[in-house]
Enzyme design. Structure first.
Site, PDB file in Angstrom:
ATOM      1  N   GLU A  82       2.633   1.366  -8.835  1.00  0.00           N
ATOM      2  CA  GLU A  82       3.099   2.473  -8.297  1.00  0.00           C
ATOM      3  C   GLU A  82       2.168   2.735  -7.280  1.00  0.00           C
ATOM      4  O   GLU A  82       1.811   4.280  -7.127  1.00  0.00           O
ATOM      5  CB  GLU A  82       3.330   3.515  -9.427  1.00  0.00           C
ATOM      6  CG  GLU A  82       4.477   3.014 -10.249  1.00  0.00           C
ATOM      7  CD  GLU A  82       5.208   3.974 -11.180  1.00  0.00           C
ATOM      8  OE1 GLU A  82       5.264   5.200 -10.758  1.00  0.00           O
ATOM      9  OE2 GLU A  82       5.925   3.773 -12.245  1.00  0.00           O
TER      10      GLU A  82
HETATM   11  N1  CAA Z   1       8.126  12.298   0.038  1.00  0.00           N
HETATM   12  C1  CAA Z   1       9.151  12.297   0.996  1.00  0.00           C
HETATM   13  N2  CAA Z   1       8.942  11.552   2.181  1.00  0.00           N
HETATM   14  C2  CAA Z   1       7.886  10.763   2.252  1.00  0.00           C
HETATM   15  C3  CAA Z   1       7.026  10.670   1.283  1.00  0.00           C
HETATM   16  C4  CAA Z   1       6.934  11.567   0.071  1.00  0.00           C
HETATM   17  N3  CAA Z   1       6.244  11.454  -0.935  1.00  0.00           N
HETATM   18  N4  CAA Z   1       6.091   9.772   1.753  1.00  0.00           N
HETATM   19  C5  CAA Z   1       6.448   9.452   3.049  1.00  0.00           C
HETATM   20  N5  CAA Z   1       7.513  10.042   3.202  1.00  0.00           N
HETATM   21  C6  CAA Z   1       8.379   9.996   4.540  1.00  0.00           C
HETATM   22  C7  CAA Z   1       7.748  10.355   5.840  1.00  0.00           C
HETATM   23  O1  CAA Z   1       7.713  11.687   5.829  1.00  0.00           O
HETATM   24  C8  CAA Z   1       8.337   9.509   6.880  1.00  0.00           C
HETATM   25  O2  CAA Z   1       9.465  10.260   7.216  1.00  0.00           O
HETATM   26  P1  CAA Z   1       9.834  10.653   8.804  1.00  0.00           P
HETATM   27  O3  CAA Z   1       9.601   9.665   9.419  1.00  0.00           O
HETATM   28  O4  CAA Z   1      11.179  11.163   8.582  1.00  0.00           O
HETATM   29  O5  CAA Z   1       8.736  11.744   8.785  1.00  0.00           O
HETATM   30  C9  CAA Z   1       8.672   8.255   6.028  1.00  0.00           C
HETATM   31  O6  CAA Z   1       8.672   8.447   4.593  1.00  0.00           O
HETATM   32  C10 CAA Z   1       7.486   6.911   6.376  1.00  0.00           C
HETATM   33  O7  CAA Z   1       6.286   7.602   5.980  1.00  0.00           O
HETATM   34  P2  CAA Z   1       5.100   6.853   6.465  1.00  0.00           P
HETATM   35  O8  CAA Z   1       5.076   6.825   7.904  1.00  0.00           O
HETATM   36  O9  CAA Z   1       3.904   7.774   6.118  1.00  0.00           O
HETATM   37  O10 CAA Z   1       5.292   5.478   6.031  1.00  0.00           O
HETATM   38  P3  CAA Z   1       4.162   4.020   6.026  1.00  0.00           P
HETATM   39  O11 CAA Z   1       4.677   3.105   6.144  1.00  0.00           O
HETATM   40  O12 CAA Z   1       2.973   4.537   6.455  1.00  0.00           O
HETATM   41  O13 CAA Z   1       3.747   4.062   4.218  1.00  0.00           O
HETATM   42  C11 CAA Z   1       2.971   4.555   2.152  1.00  0.00           C
HETATM   43  C12 CAA Z   1       3.450   5.113   3.571  1.00  0.00           C
HETATM   44  C13 CAA Z   1       2.635   5.885   1.415  1.00  0.00           C
HETATM   45  C14 CAA Z   1       1.925   3.535   2.420  1.00  0.00           C
HETATM   46  C15 CAA Z   1       3.937   4.052   1.411  1.00  0.00           C
HETATM   47  O14 CAA Z   1       4.499   2.746   1.899  1.00  0.00           O
HETATM   48  C16 CAA Z   1       3.786   3.549  -0.334  1.00  0.00           C
HETATM   49  O15 CAA Z   1       3.706   4.416  -0.937  1.00  0.00           O
HETATM   50  N6  CAA Z   1       3.381   2.367  -0.229  1.00  0.00           N
HETATM   51  C17 CAA Z   1       3.144   1.899  -1.882  1.00  0.00           C
HETATM   52  C18 CAA Z   1       4.322   1.600  -2.418  1.00  0.00           C
HETATM   53  C19 CAA Z   1       4.219   1.602  -3.523  1.00  0.00           C
HETATM   54  O16 CAA Z   1       3.895   2.518  -4.381  1.00  0.00           O
HETATM   55  N7  CAA Z   1       4.927   0.575  -4.696  1.00  0.00           N
HETATM   56  C20 CAA Z   1       4.923   0.558  -6.150  1.00  0.00           C
HETATM   57  C21 CAA Z   1       6.034  -0.255  -6.515  1.00  0.00           C
HETATM   58  S1  CAA Z   1       6.995   0.493  -7.705  1.00  0.00           S
HETATM   59  C22 CAA Z   1       6.277  -0.050  -9.088  1.00  0.00           C
HETATM   60  O17 CAA Z   1       5.040  -0.130  -9.260  1.00  0.00           O
HETATM   61  C23 CAA Z   1       6.975   0.465 -10.379  1.00  0.00           C
HETATM   62  C24 CAA Z   1       6.737  -0.464 -11.443  1.00  0.00           C
HETATM   63  O18 CAA Z   1       7.373  -1.301 -11.819  1.00  0.00           O
HETATM   64  C25 CAA Z   1       5.836  -0.029 -12.586  1.00  0.00           C
END
Ligand code: CAA
Length: 380
Positions: A363
């Site tokens: 996550e």
């Molecule tokens: N809420 C709403 N919107 C969001 C958001 C949030 N928390 N975070 C980002 N966004 C939106 C941004 O506003 C943006 O939208 P706009 O273009 O309209 O402004 C869009 O999403 C893209 O955001 P970023 O430019 O910030 O995207 P990024 O490519 O830089 O990535 C990141 C951001 C936070 C690194 C994201 O890629 C991320 O969270 N990565 C990790 C993924 C992850 O947690 N994976 C876990 C897998 S699931 C798992 O583990 C489950 C399991 O089985 C236990």
């Protein structure tokens, strides 16, 4: 400011504590050794209402707050983090996502089964080349009018083999990048869907983690969640709440290990006295307890933010970042307090130490939490 828990909170916490001791503790070592999914225990957790705690009662959910959910997560995780991750994914990634963004028809068809434990859910975002970099989705869903055709592979999916319904994130329009991503509800028995290899893991070995393969899977249009292009935001919003659940899991792993170390130190003797009377051990207990208490405050604050309708992206990320580090530190020290006994399975702390590591990875890794926190700090 009120740090007290309500009568209802205490009741739900005690119910989870009793369940963990009577139903999860027996067999936890065997399930870990043989990577055995806790099928019976999951069924009972469904009956107790632990699988859809925050969801709308109209769809079988408990209608409870996030504080109740993190209390349950902490108690289950003290004993069996494999069982608690099943609870966490089902509650905060699958049920919450559907409850918040699903249509009435989707909720009627899927959520009612997921909240009661009749069915289990999985959240499918990660891919071989899209782990932390979640926008780089290679799985595609091509629009064919009344349905989409899904192709690709997902990796490291919790509940991958045992789930019945899967929330799958896929690219529908590559040109639009993250705005061309959608989320779909996929059923296990659909043609072209295959559960791939089961991972042989360091920890949380009782949970089943699989790759999933989609080969021309037809997904009806009514199974898309939200407006066209909402999939990435759906994943991010859902994960923000999921991180509070994993922070509570890390807290539970840490407090479970601390309690075992404290109790052991009161009976194990060395140099003519119980080892808790040696400052070397007593100070370890003091550090563990202090750090766990700080982690608990952060977990509760992020849950409270969510319940108050405040933004919880940063507080959830901070809680996960901190609590997962505490879980690592405390479990390593708990093994140390146990000495040679800490290194054998019977004493439980070695399992908790192995289980702790994943809380810094899934996550969103700790490094990803720092991205979320720093962007939150700097955005204004
Ligand atoms: N809420 C709403 N919107 C969001 C958001 C949030 N928390 N975070 C980002 N966004 C939106 C941004 O506003 C943006 O939208 P706009 O273009 O309209 O402004 C869009 O999403 C893209 O955001 P970023 O430019 O910030 O995207 P990024 O490519 O830089 O990535 C990141 C951001 C936070 C690194 C994201 O890629 C991320 O969270 N990565 C990790 C993924 C992850 O947690 N994976 C876990 C897998 S699931 C798992 O583990 C489950 C399991 O089985 C236990």
């Amino acid at each position: 400011m009120d740090f007290g828990l309500t009568e209802e909170h205490l009741m739900i916490r005690d119910a989870a504590r009793d369940f963990a001791r009577t139903e999860l503790l027996p067999g936890v070592i065997e399930r870990d050794t043989h990577q055995k999914f806790p099928t019976e225990q999951v069924k009972k957790m469904g009956e107790l209402g632990f699988l859809g705690m925050m969801a709308d009662p109209q769809y079988g959910g408990g209608g409870m707050d996030t504080i109740s959910y993190v209390l349950v997560m902490e108690e289950l995780s003290k004993i069996d983090a494999s069982a608690s991750v099943i609870v966490s994914v089902n509650n905060s990634l699958v049920c919450w996502g559907l409850d918040t963004y699903g249509t009435d028809a989707q909720k009627e068809k899927y959520l009612t089964k997921l909240t009661t434990g009749e069915s289990i859910g999985a959240f499918c975002l990660s891919e071989p080349e899209a782990g932390s970099d979640a926008t780089s989705q290679k799985t595609t869903a091509i629009d064919k009018g009344d349905h989409y055709v899904l192709n690709g592979t997902k990796n490291w999916i919790t509940n991958g083999g045992s789930a019945d319904f899967y929330l799958v994130i896929a690219q529908t329009d590559k040109e639009k990048k993250h705005k061309g991503i959608n989320a779909f509800i996929v059923e296990k028995n659909w043609d072209g869907f295959e559960v791939g290899v089961k991972e042989d893991k360091l920890g949380i070995r009782g949970s089943d983690t699989h790759s999933l393969i989609f080969n021309d899977v037809k997904v009806p249009k009514e199974n898309r969640i939200g407006e066209d292009g909402f999939g990435f935001k759906f994943a991010m919003k859902t994960l923000s709440g999921g991180r509070i659940g994993i922070a509570a899991q890390a807290l539970g792993i840490a407090s479970g290990a601390y309690e075992l170390a404290r109790d052991y130190s009161k009976v194990r003797k060395a140099f003519g006295t119980e080892i808790c009377n040696h400052q070397a051990i007593a100070f370890k207990l003091a550090d563990m307890h202090t750090n766990i208490t700080a982690a608990r405050h952060m977990v509760m604050k992020s849950a409270w933010d969510k319940d108050q309708g405040r933004n919880y992206d940063m507080s959830g990320a901070m809680a996960k970042l901190y609590a997962s580090q505490v879980a690592m530190d405390v479990t390593v020290e708990a093994v140390q307090v146990h000495g040679g006994n800490g290194y054998v399975k019977e004493y439980h702390v070695e399992r908790l130490m192995r289980d702790a590591k994943i809380t810094q990875i899934y996550e969103g890794t700790s490094e990803i939490q720092k991205i979320v926190i720093s962007r939150g700090l700097l955005k204004d």
